[in-house]
Design a protein around this motif. Sequence first.
Motif, PDB file in Angstrom:
ATOM      1  N   ILE A 178      -7.496   3.081  21.119  1.00 50.49           N
ATOM      2  CA  ILE A 178      -7.484   3.547  19.545  1.00 50.49           C
ATOM      3  C   ILE A 178      -8.078   3.013  18.679  1.00 50.49           C
ATOM      4  CG2 ILE A 178      -6.197   4.796  17.895  1.00 50.49           C
ATOM      5  CD1 ILE A 178      -4.281   5.838  20.007  1.00 50.49           C
ATOM      6  N   HIS A 179      -7.860   1.519  18.847  1.00 41.51           N
ATOM      7  CA  HIS A 179      -8.193   0.596  17.648  1.00 41.51           C
ATOM      8  C   HIS A 179      -9.401  -0.118  18.023  1.00 41.51           C
ATOM      9  CE1 HIS A 179      -5.061   1.609  14.691  1.00 41.51           C
ATOM     10  NE2 HIS A 179      -4.518   2.036  15.592  1.00 41.51           N
TER      11      HIS A 179
ATOM     12  N   ALA B 268       0.289   5.738  16.611  1.00 36.78           N
ATOM     13  CA  ALA B 268      -0.723   4.569  17.047  1.00 36.78           C
ATOM     14  C   ALA B 268      -2.030   4.750  16.204  1.00 36.78           C
ATOM     15  CB  ALA B 268      -0.705   4.708  18.591  1.00 36.78           C
ATOM     16  N   GLY B 269      -2.250   5.912  15.835  1.00 32.95           N
ATOM     17  CA  GLY B 269      -3.363   6.009  14.906  1.00 32.95           C
ATOM     18  C   GLY B 269      -4.714   7.059  15.549  1.00 32.95           C
TER      19      GLY B 269
ATOM     20  N   GLN C 192       0.825  -1.336   0.019  1.00 28.57           N
ATOM     21  CA  GLN C 192       0.071  -0.065   0.049  1.00 28.57           C
ATOM     22  C   GLN C 192       0.832   1.167  -0.111  1.00 28.57           C
ATOM     23  OE1 GLN C 192      -2.377  -0.580   3.682  1.00 28.57           O
ATOM     24  NE2 GLN C 192      -4.232  -0.130   2.396  1.00 28.57           N
ATOM     25  N   ASP C 193       0.556   2.173  -0.774  1.00 33.13           N
ATOM     26  CA  ASP C 193       1.235   3.511  -0.768  1.00 33.13           C
ATOM     27  C   ASP C 193       0.755   4.387   0.438  1.00 33.13           C
ATOM     28  OD1 ASP C 193       2.683   5.939  -1.078  1.00 33.13           O
ATOM     29  OD2 ASP C 193       1.632   6.189  -2.986  1.00 33.13           O
ATOM     30  N   LEU C 194       1.570   4.305   1.679  1.00 31.02           N
ATOM     31  CA  LEU C 194       1.270   5.138   2.949  1.00 31.02           C
ATOM     32  C   LEU C 194       1.065   6.609   2.565  1.00 31.02           C
ATOM     33  CD1 LEU C 194       3.719   3.900   5.467  1.00 31.02           C
ATOM     34  CD2 LEU C 194       1.158   3.336   5.307  1.00 31.02           C
ATOM     35  N   THR C 195       1.797   7.256   1.345  1.00 25.63           N
ATOM     36  CA  THR C 195       1.719   8.558   1.510  1.00 25.63           C
ATOM     37  C   THR C 195       0.403   8.996   0.778  1.00 25.63           C
ATOM     38  OG1 THR C 195       2.839   8.185  -0.617  1.00 25.63           O
ATOM     39  CG2 THR C 195       4.238   9.233   1.021  1.00 25.63           C
ATOM     40  N   SER C 196      -0.376   8.049   0.052  1.00 24.58           N
ATOM     41  CA  SER C 196      -1.751   8.187  -0.440  1.00 24.58           C
ATOM     42  C   SER C 196      -3.013   8.030   0.458  1.00 24.58           C
ATOM     43  CB  SER C 196      -1.894   7.702  -1.699  1.00 24.58           C
ATOM     44  OG  SER C 196      -2.111   6.110  -1.271  1.00 24.58           O
ATOM     45  N   LEU C 197      -2.498   7.458   1.708  1.00 24.82           N
ATOM     46  CA  LEU C 197      -3.698   7.076   2.438  1.00 24.82           C
ATOM     47  C   LEU C 197      -4.239   8.054   3.399  1.00 24.82           C
ATOM     48  CD1 LEU C 197      -2.429   3.548   3.982  1.00 24.82           C
ATOM     49  CD2 LEU C 197      -4.046   3.993   2.034  1.00 24.82           C
ATOM     50  N   HIS C 198      -5.644   8.046   3.586  1.00 21.21           N
ATOM     51  CA  HIS C 198      -5.944   9.094   4.643  1.00 21.21           C
ATOM     52  C   HIS C 198      -7.322   8.317   5.607  1.00 21.21           C
ATOM     53  CE1 HIS C 198      -4.540  12.369   2.541  1.00 21.21           C
ATOM     54  NE2 HIS C 198      -4.721  11.932   1.359  1.00 21.21           N
ATOM     55  N   GLY C 199      -7.564   9.249   6.549  1.00 20.02           N
ATOM     56  CA  GLY C 199      -8.750   8.727   7.396  1.00 20.02           C
ATOM     57  C   GLY C 199      -8.596   7.182   7.902  1.00 20.02           C
ATOM     58  N   ALA C 200      -9.636   6.475   7.598  1.00 13.61           N
ATOM     59  CA  ALA C 200      -9.584   5.061   8.130  1.00 13.61           C
ATOM     60  C   ALA C 200      -8.343   4.128   7.717  1.00 13.61           C
ATOM     61  CB  ALA C 200     -11.158   4.644   8.080  1.00 13.61           C
ATOM     62  N   SER C 201      -8.241   4.171   6.344  1.00  9.34           N
ATOM     63  CA  SER C 201      -7.171   3.288   5.901  1.00  9.34           C
ATOM     64  C   SER C 201      -5.930   3.617   6.537  1.00  9.34           C
ATOM     65  CB  SER C 201      -7.306   3.336   4.270  1.00  9.34           C
ATOM     66  OG  SER C 201      -7.162   4.580   3.713  1.00  9.34           O
ATOM     67  N   LEU C 202      -5.603   5.067   6.726  1.00 13.21           N
ATOM     68  CA  LEU C 202      -4.411   5.272   7.322  1.00 13.21           C
ATOM     69  C   LEU C 202      -4.169   4.842   8.716  1.00 13.21           C
ATOM     70  CD1 LEU C 202      -1.764   6.869   7.184  1.00 13.21           C
ATOM     71  CD2 LEU C 202      -2.778   8.689   7.984  1.00 13.21           C
ATOM     72  N   LYS C 203      -5.329   4.981   9.427  1.00 15.94           N
ATOM     73  CA  LYS C 203      -5.585   4.459  10.782  1.00 15.94           C
ATOM     74  C   LYS C 203      -5.113   2.934  10.893  1.00 15.94           C
ATOM     75  CE  LYS C 203      -8.426   4.305  14.864  1.00 15.94           C
ATOM     76  NZ  LYS C 203      -9.749   4.707  15.232  1.00 15.94           N
ATOM     77  N   GLN C 204      -5.821   2.179   9.862  1.00 10.00           N
ATOM     78  CA  GLN C 204      -5.694   0.909   9.750  1.00 10.00           C
ATOM     79  C   GLN C 204      -4.123   0.500   9.533  1.00 10.00           C
ATOM     80  OE1 GLN C 204      -8.144  -0.540  11.024  1.00 10.00           O
ATOM     81  NE2 GLN C 204      -7.216  -2.343  11.014  1.00 10.00           N
ATOM     82  N   ALA C 205      -3.491   1.171   8.482  1.00  8.80           N
ATOM     83  CA  ALA C 205      -1.995   0.733   8.394  1.00  8.80           C
ATOM     84  C   ALA C 205      -1.512   1.403   9.674  1.00  8.80           C
ATOM     85  CB  ALA C 205      -1.770   1.814   7.133  1.00  8.80           C
ATOM     86  N   ARG C 206      -1.606   2.085  10.302  1.00  9.51           N
ATOM     87  CA  ARG C 206      -0.796   2.549  11.633  1.00  9.51           C
ATOM     88  C   ARG C 206      -0.722   1.410  12.655  1.00  9.51           C
ATOM     89  NH1 ARG C 206       1.127   7.603  11.165  1.00  9.51           N
ATOM     90  NH2 ARG C 206      -0.252   9.317  10.524  1.00  9.51           N
TER      91      ARG C 206
END
Lengths: 325, 282
Positions: free
Chosen positions: A123-124, B179-180, A79-93
């Motif tokens: 958080i998750h 951590a998100g 996955q390209d981290l630089t293009s992720l936002h919101g929920a998908s970025l949170k998931q990647a984190r």
Amino acid sequence: MNSLLDAQGLVKHYQIGGGGLFGLGERPLLKAVDGVSLSIDAGETLGLVGESGCGKSTLGRLLIRLLPPTAGRVIFEGQDLTSLHGASLKQARRAMGVVFQDPFGALDPRMTVEAIVREPLLIHGERADRGRTAAMLEQVGLPASAAARYPHEFSGGQRQRIGIARALILQPRFLVCDEPVSALDVSVQAGIVNLLQDLQARLGVAMLFIAHDLGVVRHISDRVAVMYLGRVVEQADKRTLYARPMHPYTQALIAAVPALTPVGRAERRAKRIRVGGDIPSAMAIPSGCRFHTRCPVAMPVCRETDPPLVEHAPGQSVACYLYGG
Amino acid sequence: MSDSPARATIRRLLRHRLFVTGLALFLIVLVLAALAPWITTVDPTKLSIRAKFKPPSMDFVFGTDNLGRSLWSRTVWGARLSVEIGVAVVVLNAIFGTLVGAISGYFRWADAPLMRINDALMAFPAILLAIGITAVLGPSTENVILALAVVYIPRTARIVRASVLVLREMEYVQAAVAAGAGHARILRTHVIPNALAPLIVQLSFLFAYAVLTEATLSFLGLGAVPPTPTWGNIMAEGRQYMIEAPWIITIPGVLLMITVMGLNLLGDGLRDVLDPRLRLQA
């Protein structure tokens, strides 16, 4: 290309200052990271070494998207981290953790150790019961009684363990350790390095281990990348790099690691490579090879053009004209 | 069991001599204000012309004014109003000052516009702006509260913003981002709780300014409408009889002094204990 993490042409530039009245003046550019590509395999540890101000911390933060890059991409698990936002970025984190250098600034002074370690779970939206945090604390070598206490009651090394517990509780697959032992007493450093090594073996997490000297990195890394003024100048297997450093800067760094025996010392003194002066400003990077101002073996070509990072031996890449290129 | 930072702070405060002195002085005023309906027997607005200009005595502890009203009743009810206004202004500041300061410090895009509005409001001298606002809105308790809130919220917001600017770069905030955690969670659990120390110090001084400015406004006839007693309008009336009946202006004046001094000492104590860095600058 089935590495866990792939950084491609990462650049991070900062505009410094307001640029005079109404921002009309010229604003100097600080080139913290200036074109770095590297990859890390699952479960592998990459050591990242360089002097203060060479951009290694910035690079670490770019890789886990604590900072947005000016240019370039970070591919994490496809996955390209630089293009992720919101929920998908949170998931990647979820899959990434970080341990910081300063054991005093990294923990919220108002939270108990349990609250600190539990926060990523909350958080998750995960089950965050006492047993889970207690198990994590035990894994990092802290007593169960630590849970109800506050960070100020712990020593630097213990705080670093708390930070490690927080970083690992979501069982990430990639961990950035940003100089995790640089602020600690030497006697405590080994304990933390061994702990990280242990945990890595047990959990199979890949690691970027940042440090400013080659000594610490040697224990823990599989591969080592040497950074100078925003660029990776040499990257190799640990064994190769220590046995046969190619870049003059790497050679100087290795020579700077204190030797333990008198014999070793004398031997080293004979072939020591010294690098004088300070690292140039990241706001005025030298033309050509950025190391030529301090390089003991600089050639005319080094002043003219920037050497690319080229694989000169299997698993060993160097950015230096000494080896052709 | 281990000691929470909050409990340790309270213990250190209670050992701080200035803080305890200030707290005691302020408590005098608070108690008067809270018990006003029970400790005053005479209606503060009840006239009795025959009893005018009575100096302090057994019948009238603080004496009477030019219209024979009990000064004890009037100053005690005045204390109640001062405390009510002080509390209202402090609460409004705590809410909106924190909101504006936190947004401004945390979200870079919001900083410039919010702070320019802030600067514009702060460019006026506090008392002048308060007079202007109450003059436009008309004299009433609510308008005084509104005016004082508008005057002081920018100052509070500045202080919160300054702490937030530092806190947002702390590594524990970065760790939460990594951590998100979302912005709301970071502000709620890490940034605002850690910005509270300087805010609490500011609010204790603010309480004193609010009481003082309210007294000034009602002295000038811009506060609560007479015959409602406030320290300011009691002093305004007493000013004309300063020679013949000095107690009229002196008694609310002394109470005002006790309030402001108490709050300042309390604030100094809080500052020493909560935010030792500020002590070096002061």
